[in-house]
Design a protein around this motif. Sequence first.
Motif, PDB file in Angstrom:
ATOM      1  N   MET A   1      -1.300   2.468  -0.815  1.00  0.00           N
ATOM      2  CA  MET A   1      -1.551   1.905  -2.136  1.00  0.00           C
ATOM      3  C   MET A   1      -0.251   1.697  -2.932  1.00  0.00           C
ATOM      4  SD  MET A   1      -4.150   0.869  -3.978  1.00  0.00           S
ATOM      5  CE  MET A   1      -5.591   1.759  -3.358  1.00  0.00           C
ATOM      6  N   VAL A   2       0.756   2.547  -2.703  1.00  0.00           N
ATOM      7  CA  VAL A   2       2.003   2.412  -3.464  1.00  0.00           C
ATOM      8  C   VAL A   2       3.233   2.232  -2.576  1.00  0.00           C
ATOM      9  CG1 VAL A   2       1.123   3.725  -5.401  1.00  0.00           C
ATOM     10  CG2 VAL A   2       2.315   4.930  -3.573  1.00  0.00           C
ATOM     11  N   SER A   3       3.089   2.418  -1.259  1.00  0.00           N
ATOM     12  CA  SER A   3       4.241   2.287  -0.375  1.00  0.00           C
ATOM     13  C   SER A   3       4.158   1.063   0.528  1.00  0.00           C
ATOM     14  CB  SER A   3       4.399   3.545   0.494  1.00  0.00           C
ATOM     15  OG  SER A   3       3.231   3.771   1.269  1.00  0.00           O
ATOM     16  N   CYS A   4       2.953   0.527   0.736  1.00  0.00           N
ATOM     17  CA  CYS A   4       2.775  -0.674   1.554  1.00  0.00           C
ATOM     18  C   CYS A   4       3.546  -1.834   0.909  1.00  0.00           C
ATOM     19  CB  CYS A   4       1.293  -1.012   1.658  1.00  0.00           C
ATOM     20  SG  CYS A   4       0.953  -2.682   2.235  1.00  0.00           S
ATOM     21  N   PRO A   5       4.359  -2.565   1.671  1.00  0.00           N
ATOM     22  CA  PRO A   5       5.149  -3.669   1.107  1.00  0.00           C
ATOM     23  C   PRO A   5       4.292  -4.712   0.385  1.00  0.00           C
ATOM     24  CG  PRO A   5       5.944  -3.123   3.298  1.00  0.00           C
ATOM     25  CD  PRO A   5       4.681  -2.329   3.098  1.00  0.00           C
ATOM     26  N   PHE A   6       3.107  -5.011   0.945  1.00  0.00           N
ATOM     27  CA  PHE A   6       2.224  -5.982   0.304  1.00  0.00           C
ATOM     28  C   PHE A   6       1.743  -5.459  -1.050  1.00  0.00           C
ATOM     29  CE2 PHE A   6      -1.943  -7.787  -0.632  1.00  0.00           C
ATOM     30  CZ  PHE A   6      -1.694  -9.147  -0.493  1.00  0.00           C
ATOM     31  N   ALA A   7       1.337  -4.176  -1.073  1.00  0.00           N
ATOM     32  CA  ALA A   7       0.874  -3.569  -2.322  1.00  0.00           C
ATOM     33  C   ALA A   7       2.003  -3.538  -3.354  1.00  0.00           C
ATOM     34  CB  ALA A   7       0.351  -2.164  -2.062  1.00  0.00           C
ATOM     35  N   VAL A   8       3.203  -3.209  -2.900  1.00  0.00           N
ATOM     36  CA  VAL A   8       4.354  -3.162  -3.806  1.00  0.00           C
ATOM     37  C   VAL A   8       4.589  -4.538  -4.431  1.00  0.00           C
ATOM     38  CG1 VAL A   8       6.860  -2.867  -3.913  1.00  0.00           C
ATOM     39  CG2 VAL A   8       5.467  -1.216  -2.651  1.00  0.00           C
ATOM     40  N   SER A   9       4.427  -5.604  -3.630  1.00  0.00           N
ATOM     41  CA  SER A   9       4.601  -6.960  -4.156  1.00  0.00           C
ATOM     42  C   SER A   9       3.572  -7.262  -5.243  1.00  0.00           C
ATOM     43  CB  SER A   9       4.486  -7.993  -3.025  1.00  0.00           C
ATOM     44  OG  SER A   9       5.522  -7.830  -2.083  1.00  0.00           O
TER      45      SER A   9
END
Length: 265
Positions: free
Chosen positions: A1-9
């Motif tokens: 939720m907070v470390s996935c590159p897509f989520a970060v974007s």
Amino acid sequence: MVSCPFAVSCWNKSFPGSQSIHTQVLEVWLEKMFGKYSDNKYADIVTLCWALWRARNDVVWEKKYSRVNRVIASAKQYLLRWKCAPVTCSSVLFRFVVEEDGAITWVRPTRNSIKVTVDATLFAERREYGLGIVARDADGLLVEAKIKCYSGTVTVEYVEALGIKEALSWIKNKGWQEVKLESDCLAVVQAIRCTVEMQSSFGQVVADCRRELRDSNSISLLFIKRSANVVTHCFARASHRYPDRTFDWSDIPIEFQDCIQMESI
């Protein structure tokens, strides 16, 4: 939720300030986010969490991949619908003039007809105001969209009325038949429907709208909630970036495509 590159974007685009929060623990990250933003943003944060979780499930279970803009648009759309859900027809505090008024979600028009939605916005700091007008067919597909931007300082009611006037002229020039024209400004819709003459610039625009509607037997003007006007609101907000432009699906910027697709579901 907070470390996935897509989520970060997604987080960086929706909440630029989130880039300064460095932790991999969701509970800690949320606590810091709630401390960083005012309480009127809490629902937006939670809803984006939900949209990211749903996007994750789509990948895991259905192999369906989404784009950043689409996930953000789905979160905003869901939140708007949720906020409007408590409004029921039993409310005695709010009465609509016409039975079809008050839609809380965008609804496709009937076959062989067109739905045109209009919205306006003020850019007070720039001394500008803009309009968005979007026409879609019975399949929810974009027929055409129009954006206009003006210089000056005016009231929001004036701009909303001007948007309806521009939309009526546009519909007439296109020769479209069986059109439903929708606005989320109840005060302006009611002003156009009533017969009171107003001696002001706003009153003149209202009078022009009445005249256009009288001259056409195939256009109906309806009031809708903001939650049913998300796409056109996006166009209006972008009017200073795309002044005096007309788009169809072949050249529409990608930032609008996801909103249109989400609202047409």
